[in-house]
Design an enzyme around this catalytic site. Structure first.
Site: not given
Ligand code: PEP
Ligand code: MG
Length: 584
Positions: A440, A464
């Site tokens: 990410e 992210d």
């Molecule tokens: C992301 O970043 O795509 C993810 C799945 O984690 P979060 O949304 O919890 O940051």
């Molecule tokens: Mg994330």
């Protein structure tokens, strides 16, 4: 018109969670303290005004002491902050200066407090000193607590709302949202919030419509106004006319009918027309969501955002507490796998009981695995709980926000320590579970092949990855228009990750919100992804889309997409080639 004196107003925001709801507004007024007015007072009134101020300080301080008393003794971080705040109630600068201002300026206590707070803030902010800056935040919070009592604003607890309403708030934190009682809250709208914020993600998992980033909804809506929230198109209608109301009632019925029909077929295997099998997994945050995971025929949990258990409590949970919860989830879902993502706090999910770290850019700060590596005792506690739960079903361990090889090496060292502790304590556990990392952060994409040597699987976190690669704060509505998963940079990054995983022969999945939007499926399928994890509510629709597509065709289509330089052109290509299937 519904009420003769009120006119229909339509506001456009960002669709946070799909669906339509119609109901009465309930304003969660946390901003009321900002809307105070200045008024002069007579000389005779000065002592009474000072008393009113002193009283507000006393009530706020007593309330604060009660909170401290209700806490356990092992919460040194939280206690430390609260005790600092307690001392600040009688701080000379804030307390003494406000009384003096009431006297000298002969103005109301609210205004005097506001004036003094502003002065303190501007004075401290001039210094480039993190300690002073954090102290000013403490003073502001204490001042706000007193102000709340002065203006008589009630601290509304979302969990206590007991009427069927639509919440209207300036902002809701992920912790606020997770307190929502489904039988009472039909939906919510907020002034703040952007695309794929955690608040929206929770709303989706609760299956309540939400519109965010509306800017000034809290100023335009009054309590008990009739609202239509269209979370699918990001629209809020205040005091709709009868025709509008009627047409939205119909749309809501159609939406619900469509959801019901999808649900009927969701048990069918997610296999493409040319026989490629997909694994559709669920993202979840709270144990209660296991029902939705099952109801929507997920094949397991691809992402369990474990931080919400920490947000719920008033302190860090113990290993046993975590173990009990994790065991429950694993057992309820057995033999399906549950992917426990280790604590991803800071960024936008701050634990109320932890000393706030003053960070200019929290999203780029001590978030997720960076925090855990700095506080190994918290990390080890969680890893031990996961390994213990893994003895009762199928579990996977997923580490968020890895940005370099060193971090995953350190994580593995912490895992070893956790295992040694478990052995020393003679506990039953299973450490032979797949270890994965979230991809990410753009650097992780670039070194994906190197990272693959240390793990069993990748899970691409596009929420992210978009935020960090495009420099778009996912909570900021000002830049939400730039936040688009179908952009060439992201598509090419996903390809790099899939290729790296293929080359190193490890599994790769996607768990960002992008995975749950049917519009993106032809491209994701064309890139070779076959495991997608999403909000459970999105699974039936993605399943239906998988069954309607031919994987080989999407692969050819995506080869062309990879040569396109503009997101709008990619969107147009998807529409042109797959519009019929998407609209069917
Ligand atoms: C992301 O970043 O795509 C993810 C799945 O984690 P979060 O949304 O919890 O940051
Ligand atoms: Mg994330």
């Amino acid at each position: 018109m519904v009420e003769s004196e009120k006119t229909e107003t339509v506001l456009k925001g960002i669709g946070g969670s799909p669906g339509i709801c119609i109901g009465k507004a309930y304003i969660v007024d946390r901003e009321g303290v900002d809307l105070i007015k200045r008024y002069p007072i007579s000389l005779e009134r000065v002592p009474a005004e000072i008393n009113r101020f002193k009283n507000a300080v006393k009530v706020a301080k007593d309330g604060h002491s009660a909170v401290i008393e209700s806490l356990g003794t092992d919460l040194s971080d939280q206690l430390g902050i609260l005790e600092t705040h307690l001392a600040l109630f009688k701080d000379k600068m804030l307390y003494g200066k406000t009384i003096e201002t009431i006297k000298t300026d002969m103005i109301n206590a609210e205004w005097a407090l506001k004036k003094v707070s502003h002065e303190i803030k501007s004075m401290f902010m001039k210094f480039n000193d993190e300690y002073l800056k954090s102290r000013v935040m403490d003073i502001m919070q204490v001042s706000e607590q007193v102000m709340r009592h002065l203006v008589g604003a009630q601290d509304i607890k979302i969990a206590d709302i007991n009427k069927r309403v639509i919440l209207v708030a300036h902002d809701l934190s992920p912790a606020d949202t997770s307190q929502i009682q489904l039988e009472h809250i039909k939906g919510f709208v907020t002034d703040r919030g952007g695309k794929d914020s955690h608040t929206g993600i929770i709303a989706k998992s609760l299956a309540i419509p939400a519109v965010m980033g509306l800017d000034n909804a809290t100023q335009l809506v009054e309590n008990d106004d009739i609202l239509i929230v269209d979370g699918s198109s990001g629209i809020l209608i205040i005091n709709p006319e009868e025709d509008t109301l009627f047409s939205y009632e119909e749309r809501r019925a159609a939406y619900e009918a469509q959801q019901a029909s999808l649900a009927r077929d969701s048990h069918l295997p997610a296999v493409t027309l040319d026989g490629v099998r997909f694994t559709l997994m669920a993202n979840m945050e709270m144990v209660e969501e296991v029902v939705s995971v099952r109801d929507n025929d997920a094949k397991g949990v691809g992402l369990f955002r474990t931080e919400f258990l920490y947000l719920y409590l008033k302190r860090f949970p113990s290993e046993d507490e975590l173990f009990e919860k994790y065991k429950e989830v694993v057992e309820l879902l057995t033999p399906m796998p549950v992917t426990f993502r280790t604590l991803d706090i800071n960024g936008d999910k701050v634990l109320p009981y932890m000393k706030t770290i003053e960070e200019e850019n929290p999203a780029l700060g001590l978030r997720a695995v960076r925090f855990c590596l700095q506080r190994p005792e918290i990390f080890i506690t969680q890893i031990k709980a996961v390994f213990r739960a893994a003895a009762f079903g199928k579990a996977k361990l997923l580490i968020p926000m890895i940005s370099c090889v060193e971090e995953i090496i350190q994580v593995r060292e912490v895992i070893e320590k956790a295992v040694q502790e478990l052995k020393g304590e003679n506990k039953i556990f299973n450490r032979d579970i797949p270890l994965g990392i979230m991809i990410e952060v753009p650097s992780a994409v670039i070194i994906a092949e190197d990272l693959a040597d240390y793990v069993d699987f990748f899970s691409i976190g596009t929420n992210d990855l978009i935020q960090y690669s495009m420099a778009i704060d996912r909570r900021n509505r000002q830049v939400a228009h730039l936040y688009h998963p179908m952009c060439p940079a992201l598509i090419r990054m996903v390809k790099m990750v899939v290729d790296a995983a293929g080359k190193k022969n490890i599994d790769v999945a996607m768990c960002g919100e992008m995975a749950g939007d049917p519009f993106n499926l032809p491209v994701l399928m064309g890139l070779g992804l076959t495991e997608l994890s999403m909000n459970p509510m999105s699974i039936p629709r993605i399943n239906q889309m998988v069954r309607r597509l031919n994987a080989h065709d999407t692969e050819e289509f995506t080869k062309n997409v990879l040569n396109i330089g503009r997101a709008v052109d990619i969107v147009a290509m998807v529409r042109e080639n797959y519009g019929d299937i998407l609209d069917k």
